[in-house]
Design a protein around this motif. Structure first.
Motif, PDB file in Angstrom:
ATOM      1  N   TRP A 161       0.840  -1.204   0.000  1.00 40.74           N
ATOM      2  CA  TRP A 161       0.000   0.000   0.000  1.00 40.74           C
ATOM      3  C   TRP A 161       0.870   1.247   0.000  1.00 40.74           C
ATOM      4  CZ3 TRP A 161      -5.142  -0.048   3.173  1.00 40.74           C
ATOM      5  CH2 TRP A 161      -5.895  -1.178   2.814  1.00 40.74           C
ATOM      6  N   ASP A 162       1.947   1.177   0.761  1.00 41.68           N
ATOM      7  CA  ASP A 162       2.860   2.318   0.845  1.00 41.68           C
ATOM      8  C   ASP A 162       3.417   2.650  -0.541  1.00 41.68           C
ATOM      9  OD1 ASP A 162       4.171   4.335   2.017  1.00 41.68           O
ATOM     10  OD2 ASP A 162       5.609   3.127   3.148  1.00 41.68           O
ATOM     11  N   PHE A 163       3.828   1.611  -1.279  1.00 40.99           N
ATOM     12  CA  PHE A 163       4.361   1.843  -2.636  1.00 40.99           C
ATOM     13  C   PHE A 163       3.323   2.559  -3.489  1.00 40.99           C
ATOM     14  CE2 PHE A 163       7.116  -2.187  -2.113  1.00 40.99           C
ATOM     15  CZ  PHE A 163       8.157  -1.422  -1.618  1.00 40.99           C
ATOM     16  N   LEU A 164       2.082   2.112  -3.397  1.00 41.93           N
ATOM     17  CA  LEU A 164       1.049   2.724  -4.241  1.00 41.93           C
ATOM     18  C   LEU A 164       0.798   4.170  -3.805  1.00 41.93           C
ATOM     19  CD1 LEU A 164      -0.913   2.090  -6.614  1.00 41.93           C
ATOM     20  CD2 LEU A 164      -2.698   1.967  -4.901  1.00 41.93           C
ATOM     21  N   SER A 171      -1.616   1.321 -17.944  1.00 44.51           N
ATOM     22  CA  SER A 171      -0.377   2.019 -17.541  1.00 44.51           C
ATOM     23  C   SER A 171      -0.506   2.814 -16.252  1.00 44.51           C
ATOM     24  CB  SER A 171       0.139   2.949 -18.648  1.00 44.51           C
ATOM     25  OG  SER A 171       0.453   2.184 -19.774  1.00 44.51           O
ATOM     26  N   LEU A 172      -1.634   2.710 -15.555  1.00 48.03           N
ATOM     27  CA  LEU A 172      -1.773   3.440 -14.293  1.00 48.03           C
ATOM     28  C   LEU A 172      -1.301   2.563 -13.130  1.00 48.03           C
ATOM     29  CD1 LEU A 172      -5.301   5.029 -14.845  1.00 48.03           C
ATOM     30  CD2 LEU A 172      -3.069   6.139 -14.993  1.00 48.03           C
ATOM     31  N   PRO A 173      -0.813   3.189 -12.051  1.00 51.16           N
ATOM     32  CA  PRO A 173      -0.373   2.410 -10.895  1.00 51.16           C
ATOM     33  C   PRO A 173      -1.517   1.535 -10.377  1.00 51.16           C
ATOM     34  CG  PRO A 173       0.234   4.709 -10.646  1.00 51.16           C
ATOM     35  CD  PRO A 173      -0.638   4.626 -11.858  1.00 51.16           C
ATOM     36  N   THR A 174      -1.206   0.293 -10.095  1.00 44.52           N
ATOM     37  CA  THR A 174      -2.242  -0.674  -9.736  1.00 44.52           C
ATOM     38  C   THR A 174      -1.782  -1.521  -8.561  1.00 44.52           C
ATOM     39  OG1 THR A 174      -2.957  -0.787 -12.036  1.00 44.52           O
ATOM     40  CG2 THR A 174      -3.602  -2.611 -10.611  1.00 44.52           C
ATOM     41  N   LEU A 175      -2.685  -1.747  -7.637  1.00 44.93           N
ATOM     42  CA  LEU A 175      -2.373  -2.597  -6.490  1.00 44.93           C
ATOM     43  C   LEU A 175      -3.317  -3.785  -6.504  1.00 44.93           C
ATOM     44  CD1 LEU A 175      -1.613  -1.647  -2.902  1.00 44.93           C
ATOM     45  CD2 LEU A 175      -3.655  -2.981  -3.269  1.00 44.93           C
ATOM     46  N   ILE A 176      -2.738  -4.977  -6.360  1.00 51.33           N
ATOM     47  CA  ILE A 176      -3.560  -6.189  -6.411  1.00 51.33           C
ATOM     48  C   ILE A 176      -3.432  -6.939  -5.096  1.00 51.33           C
ATOM     49  CG2 ILE A 176      -3.883  -8.406  -7.574  1.00 51.33           C
ATOM     50  CD1 ILE A 176      -2.496  -6.895 -10.015  1.00 51.33           C
TER      51      ILE A 176
END
Ligand SMILES: Cc1cc2nc3c(=O)[nH]c(=O)nc-3n(C[C@H](O)[C@H](O)[C@H](O)COP(=O)(O)O)c2cc1C
Ligand code: SF4
Ligand code: SF4
Ligand code: SF4
Ligand code: SF4
Ligand code: SF4
Ligand code: FES
Lengths: 615, 226
Positions: free
Chosen positions: A197-200, A335-340
């Motif tokens: 989460w921090d990365f995103l 191409s958008l930042p994505t968190l899975i």
């Protein structure tokens, strides 16, 4: 119900719902997830509805249809509140008797589950060994919630954590608390969720970010994600809302496998209700914050659960993994930042913020929180089991699962699905934690747990998983496509008695190459079932190769059936044999014509006198 | 610019370059099958694998798809890399021995036999034809279908394509069919002509396949002179 316009409105509604909930009203709870429906739960629901309506009991008895409670083997089951009485395998006649008894504030003794050793009956759900030794942090919510009613979830304190965080709106603090909780991804690799989460949150591009819930659960025999999706869909929505607050994401996607129609239906209803309440969509509770979630049906391939393949599939392309880096957080969907995150990971989020990270982290040893396993195979009690991290494998299998289902002992347990490994019975004292499992050559994976007994052939197991992976490999990279095919061929040869020691060398060499040179996790972990069975059950391989014998009596080419002196001449096997290979006079010992026998095993399973031997 | 280390040599390369491009630019040979300049990288054949990172946490990745990142340490011919490469070549020989390109790779890497059930497939699914058709010919006439062992190349529903221009580019670029190996003994995976070609390089053990990047290598030339 109309849209809630402010945080105060929500809090007032929640307080009112709790005040009006009357938890003491007699309530019949029927689990009707996919598993329950398959065993006839809907029939019970109809019976109960009919009884209640025709006898005018609406004001005295309530009925709640919920998702799966976990004890799938005993379904269709009925739970009666407020006492928590548990009735296994109920039929419509039993249902009527339960209602009659409930009106008298009584229980139906002969429908209760019997305790085999003491002869007494278990009355309460919590007394059953299957449930008593679990810690059902997530699954226990399923009993309390009708997944089609958002109010049931709100009544349980649902969305309160999100609304509280919404009021304070301090993303940094949310992530800090999540890190404190020690939560690690439940979808396979076990990466720290707080870090992810921090990365995103650190990605700033101004064009939007995606949150994805990976509900493509594809491991054979695993269905813990399904039970949460069906039974408690709002917990995932609340988890993703909290994620959106913490990371600044504005779009959410639920990627659900097509094979889960009930989950898709429940999620769809839940999303609509949350939007109606104003908890989802634009300008949530008039705070100016917007986040919406869309539902996408999976493309039906196992590899689509891999995160880069999943993103491609969401973009409408062929579900093939790609090179990481760039990682999804850097360059994801469009191409958008994505968190899975995995379903179970998301479902843990509201719990963490409801009880606090410190309290959450106090559960479990080694790792924090609980993990749901789907316990299947040669075990007495199959079903979904939720235990604290660090619980020994032995406890799960013997105390909760009740030990072996057949007459022979348990030999090993396979964890982590097709990418996992087998743990032999000697090592059952190891704790179930990410490190504990990887030390013995297996993985946590998403939580499949297949129990195997002495009648399971480990070469057959390895071959089964290899076949699965060979069919599910996307085929883009050569080593994975051809490597899984070749490993399957080698295992097939060994099972057919055509193996040599060179086969083992080749298997090991291929394993190293697959691990190293494959593009994605599927190929990289594909050799695990082979490596772990080779590590702990090498003797079984050698038996097949050197003595052309299958010690477990499974590999068809290496076994033969014969009838011993226990035969009473009952002729049951004669009828069962599809090949007409068995002959003999009534009340005389029978015999098998080896030339006709195809070693299907039908005779052995019908014989009640243990008279058919396998060698 | 980013700085990376290739086989101990520190170099600066442009951002966005792949490891393969960087290595080739500085003269380190890496064998490839599914890579072609002018087509987007796909990472199918895995022949271009290199080892990255520092002991003990190194990783093997395909250099044609992996970006050159600042501080990255790369080894193009470590033991682990060569082991994987040889196994890949053995797998290729086992399924597609009639390709001259694959036979040449086998002899260059000292792979002289294969131990699997011999197959004769026409395609190694490298995807060069698909990318050629869509990226250079802008026709998108052919594509991949199916997955795993059922994967194949073709037109949608196997109907003759009306967007295909019959340009032949897909056939020209195919490593499996563009150059047929003469293939003396069909029952053997390795044809005689190539199998016996083992460069007598004195330094071979030390440098493995690195030694040949002079092409022709001096040692080989010397060995030829009577
Ligand atoms: C072949 C393959 C299949 C996978 N299938 C799933 C899946 O069905 N569900 C899932 O949650 N993760 C799956 N994963 C893991 C995902 O790639 C990803 O790591 C995970 O969703 C991240 O969530 P987490 O951090 O919450 O665990 C799979 C990975 C691989 C390599
Ligand atoms: S490792 Fe297997 S599943 Fe993964 S990309 Fe390669 S071929 Fe596809
Ligand atoms: S079923 Fe068993 S006991 Fe009956 S005839 Fe067959 S072998 Fe004999
Ligand atoms: S194993 Fe099957 S085919 Fe053979 S004798 Fe028994 S029932 Fe007949
Ligand atoms: S011949 Fe047809 S299929 Fe082949 S590259 Fe040209 S346009 Fe594409
Ligand atoms: S037909 Fe040739 S170019 Fe196309 S994928 Fe197959 S091997 Fe590659
Ligand atoms: S050239 Fe890199 S994978 Fe084929």
């Amino acid at each position: 119900m109309c849209r809630l316009n402010s945080i105060e409105n929500f809090t007032a509604l929640q307080e009112r719902l709790i005040a009006e909930s009357h938890p003491d009203t007699p309530t019949i709870v029927i689990p009707a997830g996919t598993c329950g429906q398959a065993s006839g739960a809907l029939n019970l629901v109809l019976t109960a509805q009919h009884e209640i309506l025709s006898r005018g009991l609406q004001n005295r008895i309530r009925l709640r249809v919920t998702g799966c409670h976990g004890f799938c083997e005993m379904e269709p089951s009925v739970l009666v509140e407020p006492k928590g009485t548990f009735y296994p395998k109920v039929d419509p006649a039993g249902m009527r008797r339960i209602i009659d008894a409930l009106l008298r504030n009584d229980v139906v003794q002969d429908l209760l589950m019997a305790d085999g050793s003491s002869g007494r009956n278990y009355e309460n759900l919590g007394d059953l060994p299957f449930f008593r030794y679990q810690n059902r942090l997530l699954l226990s919510q399923n009993e309390k919630i009708d997944p089609l009613e958002i109010t049931d979830y709100v009544k349980l304190g649902g969305y309160a954590a999100f609304v509280r965080l919404l009021e304070h709106n301090a993303p940094g603090e949310i992530i800090d608390e999540l890190k404190q909780s020690g939560l690690r991804g439940r979808g396979g690799a076990g990466f720290s969720t707080g870090m992810k989460w921090d990365f995103l949150a650190r990605e700033k591009n101004g064009k939007g970010k995606y949150l994805v819930c990976n509900a493509d659960e594809g491991d054979p025999g695993a269905y813990m994600d399904r039970s949460i999706l069906e039974g408690n869909p709002h917990s995932i929505i609340e988890g993703m809302l909290i994620g959106a607050l913490a990371t600044g994401a504005d779009k959410g996607i639920l990627y659900v496998r097509t094979e889960y129609p009930l989950a898709i239906k429940h999620l769809g209803t839940a999303l609509t209700q949350a939007r109606k309440f104003g908890l989802l969509g634009t300008n949530i509770l008039n705070t100016g914050i917007s986040f919406d979630i869309s539902l996408i049906k999976g493309a039906g391939a196992f590899v689509c659960g891999e995160e880069t393949a999943l993103m491609r599939s969401i973009e409408g392309r062929m579900g093939e993994p790609r090179q990481r880096p760039p990682f999804p957080v850097q360059k994801g969907i469009s191409s958008l930042p994505t968190l899975i995150n995995n379903v179970e990971t998301w479902a843990n989020i509201p719990v963490i913020f409801r009880i606090g990270a410190r309290e959450y982290a106090s559960t479990g040893t080694g790792d924090t929180g609980t993990k749901i396993f789907s316990l299947v195979g040669k075990i007495k009690h199959t079903g979904l089991v939720e235990v604290p991290m660090g619980t020994p494998v032995r406890e799960l299998i013997y105390t909760i699962g009740g030990g072996p289902s057949g007459k022979v002992g348990i030999k090993a347990v396979q964890t982590g699905g097709p990418s996992g490994g087998c743990i032999p019975a000697e090592l059952f004292d190891i704790p179930i934690s990410y490190e504990g499992l990887s030390r013995v050559g297996s993985i946590m994976g998403s939580g499949g747990m297949i129990v195997m007994d002495e009648n399971t052939c480990m070469i057959d197991v390895a071959r089964y998983f290899m076949k699965f992976l060979m069919d599910e490999s996307c085929g883009a990279c050569y080593v994975c496509r051809k490597g899984t095919q070749r490993m399957f061929e080698l295992l097939d040869d060994i099972a057919a008695g055509k193996g040599s020691l060179e086969h083992l060398d080749l298997l090991e060499e291929l394993s190293l190459t697959l691990k190293d040179a494959s593009m994605c996790g599927l190929g990289q972990t594909a050799p695990n079932p082979v490596l772990s069975t080779l590590r702990y059950f090498r003797n079984e391989y050698l038996e097949h190769i050197e003595h052309k014998r299958c010690p477990a009596g499974v590999c068809k080419e290496l076994i033969s059936f014969s009838i011993n002196e226990l035969c009473t001449g009952c002729m049951a096997c004669v009828k069962a044999c599809p090949e007409g290979a068995i002959t003999g006079e009534k009340k005389q010992r029978h015999s098998i014509d080896q030339d006709l026998c195809t070693r299907c095993g039908a005779c052995r399973s019908v014989c009640r006198f243990d008279a058919v031997d396998v060698q | 610019m980013v700085t990376i280390t290739i086989n101990g040599l520190e170099v600066s390369v442009e951002e966005g370059m792949t490891i393969l491009e960087a290595a080739r630019f500085f003269g380190f040979p890496i064998p490839t099958l599914c890579h072609h300049e002018g087509l987007s990288p796909y990472g199918a054949c895995r022949l271009c694998v290199v080892e990255i990172g520092e002991e003990p946490r190194t990783k093997v990745v395909s250099s044609c798809t992996y970006p050159a990142e600042n501080g990255l340490k790369v080894r193009t011919a470590s033991e682990r890399v060569l082991r994987a490469r040889r196994m890949i070549i053995e797998l290729l020989l086992a399924s597609c021995p009639q390709s001259k390109i694959i036979q040449d790779l086998a002899s260059a890497h000292g792979v002289s036999h294969q131990r699997f059930r011999q197959e004769y497939e026409d395609c190694i699914m490298c995807g060069l034809c698909v990318r050629m058709c869509s990226e250079q010919m802008v026709a998108k006439a052919i594509g991949f279908r199916g997955r795993g062992t059922n994967r194949s190349i073709g037109t949608p529903f196997d109907v003759q394509s009306d967007v295909c221009r019959l340009c032949g580019a897909c056939m020209y670029i195919c490593p499996a069919c563009q150059l047929r190996c003469t293939f003396n003994e069909p029952e053997k995976a390795v044809c005689n002509a190539c199998a016996n070609f083992q460069p007598p390089c004195i330094e071979q053990d030390r440098f493995h396949d690195m030694m040949c990047y002079m092409d022709p290598c001096v040692a080989c030339e010397l060995a030829k002179t009577p």
